[in-house]
Design an enzyme around this catalytic site. Structure first.
Site, PDB file in Angstrom:
ATOM      1  N   SER A 104      83.461  40.657  20.172  1.00 13.30           N
ATOM      2  CA  SER A 104      83.467  39.557  21.130  1.00 13.30           C
ATOM      3  C   SER A 104      84.806  39.521  21.863  1.00 13.30           C
ATOM      4  O   SER A 104      85.240  40.533  22.405  1.00 13.30           O
ATOM      5  CB  SER A 104      83.154  38.237  20.415  1.00 13.30           C
ATOM      6  N   ASP A 108      76.555  39.707  22.502  1.00 15.34           N
ATOM      7  CA  ASP A 108      77.765  39.575  21.691  1.00 15.34           C
ATOM      8  C   ASP A 108      77.702  40.370  20.388  1.00 15.34           C
ATOM      9  O   ASP A 108      76.744  40.265  19.619  1.00 15.34           O
ATOM     10  CB  ASP A 108      77.970  38.094  21.374  1.00 15.34           C
TER      11      ASP A 108
END
Length: 298
Positions: A22, A173
Site C-alpha cells: 500500500s 491494494d
C-alpha cells in the site's frame, strides 16, 4: 548512517531487500528508484515532507454540512471515496519510466489481482525469471495503494521491446493479500536460497541468524478503541462499510493480517534463537497501512 558514511548515504545502500504494501509500496519505490545520477529519488528524511505536502490533495476532505451521514453513504455506494487522479499524476511524475528491474536494491511489493483473485507479488527476484512482471514502478505503486472503497482499482499492461503483450494486471491494494509484507519478503529471500542463488551462499533456508529484519508499521489506531461489540451487533452492511467515518470491515482485516504476521514471525525467530535479528516498530496511533520492511542478509 550518514554520520558514518557521508551525506550521500541512502537506505538502499545498506539493505538487500526493501518491501512495502500500500503506501509502504510507494515509500519502497521512492527509496529505491534511481534518479539521473543513479542515486535514490528520495532520501528517507524527505519522505515525511512528501506526505505532509501531498496528502491533503490526495485525500481532500469534503465539507458536507447538509446531511453528512447520508451524503457519506451515497458516496460510499456510488464509487471510491477519492478519485486518485492527483496521486496517479504525482506518482508518475516522481517515478517516471523506471521499471521494476531498475531499482537500486531488491524490492518486494505485494498487490492483489481482482480479475484472477490471487496475490501478485512484484519482486526483483521473480522479474528476472518472469519478464511480464517488469512493470513501471508507478503502475505498481498505484496498484498496491488502491484501497477498496478509498481509491479506484488500477489496470495496466506490460509489453516487451517490440510492443508484444506480456501481461495484464487488474490490481487493488496489496494489503488485501499482505498488509504486513515481512513474511512475503522473507519468503522471496528463502526461495532464492533454495534455488541456489550465489548471492546467498552458504546461507541455509532456516538460517535466520544471518537475517536482519526491521519491520516498520505506519501506526495503529487500535488504542483509540474505535468500535465495540454492542455497537457492531447492530450493524448491517452499510455500517460495516461506513461507520465512524471509516470502513470497519477493512480496518479489522488489515489489522488482523498485520498483527498475525508479526506474532508468528516473532515466535519463529525466537524458536530459531534469532530473536535479536527481528525488530518490529509500530506506534499506536496513525494510519493502518504498512511502511516498508527492510531486510539485510549478513
Amino acid at each position: 548512517m550518514q554520520k558514518l558514511d557521508g551525506e550521500d548515504a541512502r537506505i538502499a545502500d545498506y539493505f538487500d531487500v526493501i518491501a512495502g504494501t500500500s503506501t509502504g509500496g510507494l515509500v519502497t519505490a521512492m527509496l529505491t528508484a534511481p534518479n539521473e545520477n543513479n542515486r535514490p529519488v528520495f532520501a528517507a528524511k524527505d519522505i515525511k515532507d512528501f506526505y505532509l505536502t501531498h496528502c491533503p490533495k490526495i485525500f481532500p476532505q469534503n465539507d458536507w454540512t447538509i446531511f453528512p451521514r447520508l451524503t457519506m453513504i451515497i458516496k460510499a455506494l456510488s464509487g471510491p471515496k477519492y478519485d486518485g487522479k492527483y496521486l496517479h499524476r504525482l506518482v508518475k511524475e516522481k517515478l517516471g519510466n523506471t521499471k521494476l528491474h531498475q531499482t537500486l536494491t531488491n524490492v518486494v511489493i505485494p498487490t492483489f489481482d481482482i480479475k484472477h483473485q490471487h496475490p501478485t507479488i512484484f519482486s526483483s527476484y521473480e522479474v528476472r525469471k518472469n519478464p511480464s512482471l517488469d512493470a513501471l514502478l508507478s503502475d505498481i505503486c498505484i496498484g498496491t495503494s488502491a484501497a477498496p472503497s478509498y481509491l479506484p482499482a488500477h489496470y495496466f499492461q506490460t509489453t516487451d521491446a517490440e510492443g508484444k503483450l506480456l501481461g495484464e494486471f487488474n490490481l487493488i491494494d496489496g494489503g488485501i493479500a499482505a498488509n504486513n509484507p515481512t513474511l512475503v519478503a522473507i519468503g522471496e529471500v528463502t526461495k532464492e536460497i533454495i534455488r541456489g542463488n550465489e548471492g546467498f551462499f552458504p546461507i541455509k533456508p532456516l538460517d535466520y541468524g544471518r537475517f536482519l529484519v526491521i519491520s516498520l508499521g505506519t501506526g495503529s489506531p487500535k488504542a483509540e478503541k474505535k468500535y465495540s461489540a454492542p455497537e457492531a451487533a447492530k450493524w448491517g452492511l452499510l455500517s460495516w462499510l461506513t461507520s465512524g467515518g471509516s470502513t470497519p470491515i477493512i480496518d479489522a482485516f488489515s489489522h488482523a493480517s498485520a498483527d498475525m504476521v508479526d506474532r508468528n514471525l516473532s515466535v519463529v525467530f525466537q524458536a530459531l534463537h534469532s530473536e535479536k535479528k527481528y525488530l518490529r516498530i509500530q506506534t499506536r496511533s496513525g494510519f493502518a497501512t504498512q511502511a516498508p520492511l527492510i531486510l539485510d542478509v549478513l
